[in-house]
Design a protein around this motif. Structure first.
Motif, mmCIF file in Angstrom:
data_model
loop_
_atom_site.group_PDB
_atom_site.id
_atom_site.type_symbol
_atom_site.label_atom_id
_atom_site.label_comp_id
_atom_site.label_asym_id
_atom_site.label_seq_id
_atom_site.Cartn_x
_atom_site.Cartn_y
_atom_site.Cartn_z
ATOM 1 N N VAL A 39 0.813 -1.210 0.000
ATOM 2 C CA VAL A 39 0.000 0.000 0.000
ATOM 3 C C VAL A 39 0.849 1.264 0.000
ATOM 4 C CG1 VAL A 39 -1.771 1.280 1.262
ATOM 5 C CG2 VAL A 39 -1.869 -1.202 1.204
ATOM 6 N N ALA A 40 1.770 1.381 0.900
ATOM 7 C CA ALA A 40 2.486 2.638 1.099
ATOM 8 C C ALA A 40 3.470 2.968 -0.030
ATOM 9 C CB ALA A 40 3.236 2.609 2.435
ATOM 10 N N VAL A 41 3.939 1.969 -0.736
ATOM 11 C CA VAL A 41 4.918 2.207 -1.800
ATOM 12 C C VAL A 41 4.256 2.850 -3.026
ATOM 13 C CG1 VAL A 41 6.409 1.008 -3.451
ATOM 14 C CG2 VAL A 41 6.507 0.433 -1.032
ATOM 15 N N TYR A 42 3.034 2.489 -3.314
ATOM 16 C CA TYR A 42 2.388 2.942 -4.545
ATOM 17 C C TYR A 42 2.150 4.449 -4.633
ATOM 18 C CZ TYR A 42 2.135 -1.860 -5.850
ATOM 19 O OH TYR A 42 2.486 -3.129 -6.184
ATOM 20 N N PRO A 43 1.762 5.129 -3.575
ATOM 21 C CA PRO A 43 1.654 6.590 -3.705
ATOM 22 C C PRO A 43 2.982 7.252 -4.086
ATOM 23 C CG PRO A 43 0.457 5.879 -1.775
ATOM 24 C CD PRO A 43 1.192 4.682 -2.297
ATOM 25 N N ALA A 44 4.088 6.749 -3.553
ATOM 26 C CA ALA A 44 5.393 7.300 -3.929
ATOM 27 C C ALA A 44 5.663 7.049 -5.408
ATOM 28 C CB ALA A 44 6.501 6.682 -3.075
ATOM 29 N N LEU A 45 5.345 5.865 -5.891
ATOM 30 C CA LEU A 45 5.540 5.565 -7.311
ATOM 31 C C LEU A 45 4.666 6.449 -8.194
ATOM 32 C CD1 LEU A 45 5.647 1.658 -7.205
ATOM 33 C CD2 LEU A 45 7.571 3.212 -7.577
ATOM 34 N N VAL A 46 3.425 6.648 -7.796
ATOM 35 C CA VAL A 46 2.502 7.469 -8.592
ATOM 36 C C VAL A 46 2.957 8.924 -8.607
ATOM 37 C CG1 VAL A 46 0.140 8.380 -8.660
ATOM 38 C CG2 VAL A 46 0.526 5.944 -8.304
ATOM 39 N N VAL A 47 3.344 9.455 -7.463
ATOM 40 C CA VAL A 47 3.772 10.858 -7.394
ATOM 41 C C VAL A 47 5.031 11.077 -8.217
ATOM 42 C CG1 VAL A 47 4.700 12.617 -5.827
ATOM 43 C CG2 VAL A 47 2.644 11.360 -5.205
ATOM 44 N N ILE A 48 6.009 10.218 -8.067
ATOM 45 C CA ILE A 48 7.246 10.377 -8.840
ATOM 46 C C ILE A 48 6.981 10.172 -10.328
ATOM 47 C CG2 ILE A 48 9.533 9.385 -9.267
ATOM 48 C CD1 ILE A 48 9.718 8.917 -6.232
ATOM 49 N N GLY A 49 6.138 9.202 -10.670
ATOM 50 C CA GLY A 49 5.800 8.974 -12.078
ATOM 51 C C GLY A 49 5.071 10.157 -12.696
ATOM 52 N N ARG A 50 4.129 10.708 -11.974
ATOM 53 C CA ARG A 50 3.388 11.875 -12.476
ATOM 54 C C ARG A 50 4.316 13.079 -12.653
ATOM 55 N NH1 ARG A 50 -0.139 13.935 -15.670
ATOM 56 N NH2 ARG A 50 -1.055 15.835 -14.885
ATOM 57 N N TRP A 51 5.177 13.301 -11.658
ATOM 58 C CA TRP A 51 6.146 14.397 -11.734
ATOM 59 C C TRP A 51 7.036 14.219 -12.959
ATOM 60 C CZ3 TRP A 51 11.506 13.952 -11.270
ATOM 61 C CH2 TRP A 51 12.193 15.158 -11.218
ATOM 62 N N TYR A 52 7.488 12.983 -13.203
ATOM 63 C CA TYR A 52 8.361 12.714 -14.341
ATOM 64 C C TYR A 52 7.651 13.018 -15.668
ATOM 65 C CZ TYR A 52 10.963 10.236 -17.875
ATOM 66 O OH TYR A 52 11.638 9.930 -19.023
ATOM 67 N N VAL A 53 6.413 12.559 -15.802
ATOM 68 C CA VAL A 53 5.686 12.760 -17.050
ATOM 69 C C VAL A 53 5.445 14.249 -17.317
ATOM 70 C CG1 VAL A 53 3.447 12.387 -18.183
ATOM 71 C CG2 VAL A 53 4.628 10.481 -17.077
ATOM 72 N N VAL A 54 5.045 14.989 -16.289
ATOM 73 C CA VAL A 54 4.795 16.422 -16.450
ATOM 74 C C VAL A 54 6.078 17.135 -16.868
ATOM 75 C CG1 VAL A 54 4.225 18.539 -15.176
ATOM 76 C CG2 VAL A 54 2.804 16.502 -14.933
ATOM 77 N N ARG A 55 7.185 16.825 -16.216
ATOM 78 C CA ARG A 55 8.461 17.466 -16.550
ATOM 79 C C ARG A 55 8.943 17.071 -17.944
ATOM 80 N NH1 ARG A 55 11.599 20.400 -12.837
ATOM 81 N NH2 ARG A 55 12.763 20.563 -14.766
ATOM 82 N N ALA A 56 8.771 15.794 -18.317
ATOM 83 C CA ALA A 56 9.193 15.345 -19.642
ATOM 84 C C ALA A 56 8.387 16.050 -20.731
ATOM 85 C CB ALA A 56 9.037 13.830 -19.762
ATOM 86 N N GLU A 57 7.088 16.188 -20.526
ATOM 87 C CA GLU A 57 6.269 16.904 -21.507
ATOM 88 C C GLU A 57 6.658 18.370 -21.581
ATOM 89 O OE1 GLU A 57 2.319 16.029 -20.213
ATOM 90 O OE2 GLU A 57 2.270 14.112 -21.295
ATOM 91 N N ARG A 58 6.986 18.966 -20.432
ATOM 92 C CA ARG A 58 7.429 20.357 -20.420
ATOM 93 C C ARG A 58 8.750 20.506 -21.179
ATOM 94 N NH1 ARG A 58 8.122 22.509 -14.747
ATOM 95 N NH2 ARG A 58 5.885 22.153 -14.738
ATOM 96 N N ASN A 59 9.660 19.571 -20.995
ATOM 97 C CA ASN A 59 10.927 19.606 -21.730
ATOM 98 C C ASN A 59 10.686 19.549 -23.230
ATOM 99 O OD1 ASN A 59 12.496 19.728 -19.423
ATOM 100 N ND2 ASN A 59 12.978 17.545 -19.418
ATOM 101 N N GLU A 60 9.792 18.669 -23.663
ATOM 102 C CA GLU A 60 9.497 18.556 -25.091
ATOM 103 C C GLU A 60 8.852 19.829 -25.632
ATOM 104 O OE1 GLU A 60 7.185 15.037 -25.569
ATOM 105 O OE2 GLU A 60 8.861 13.736 -25.019
ATOM 106 N N ARG A 61 7.939 20.396 -24.859
ATOM 107 C CA ARG A 61 7.274 21.630 -25.284
ATOM 108 C C ARG A 61 8.270 22.775 -25.382
ATOM 109 N NH1 ARG A 61 3.301 20.885 -22.067
ATOM 110 N NH2 ARG A 61 4.174 22.062 -20.347
ATOM 111 N N ASP A 62 9.147 22.888 -24.383
ATOM 112 C CA ASP A 62 10.151 23.951 -24.393
ATOM 113 C C ASP A 62 11.118 23.794 -25.562
ATOM 114 O OD1 ASP A 62 8.995 24.927 -22.110
ATOM 115 O OD2 ASP A 62 10.575 24.206 -20.754
#
Length: 97
Positions: free
Chosen positions: A66-89
C-alpha cells in the motif's frame, strides 16, 4: 531558405538538448526512487523475525502493498509532467530558431 524552414544545425542542437534534459530527468527520477524505496529491504531485514510477532508481518506487507504505490505514482506523475514540459520547451526553442 524559406520562412518557417529550420536549419539542420538548429534541429540537431534542439534534439541534443532535449535528449540531454530527458536523460537528466530520468536519472533524477530513478535516483529519487532508489533513495526513497531502496532502503526498504534493509529496514525489513533489521526488523525482528516476523514469525515471532504476528503484527510485524502485516506491517511489512502493508508497506509493500500500500504505502509504496503513492510514492511511485507521485514520482511517475512528476516525471511525465516534466518530460512533456521539456518537449514543449524544446519545440518552442526550435520554432524560434
Amino acid at each position: 531558405m524559406r520562412a518557417g524552414e529550420d536549419s539542420p544545425a538548429a534541429e540537431s542542437l534542439a534534439l541534443r538538448t532535449l535528449i540531454r534534459r530527458q536523460l537528466r530527468l530520468g536519472l533524477l527520477a530513478s535516483g529519487l526512487l532508489v533513495v526513497l524505496l531502496g532502503p526498504l529491504p534493509l529496514v525489513f531485514t533489521a526488523l525482528r523475525d516476523t514469525g515471532a510477532r504476528p503484527g510485524s508481518a502485516l506491517i511489512v506487507w502493508a508497506v509493500l502493498g500500500v504505502a509504496v504505490y503513492p510514492a511511485l505514482v507521485v514520482i511517475g506523475r512528476w516525471y511525465v509532467v516534466r518530460a512533456e514540459r521539456n518537449e514543449r520547451d524544446t519545440a518552442d526553442l526550435a520554432e524560434r530558431a
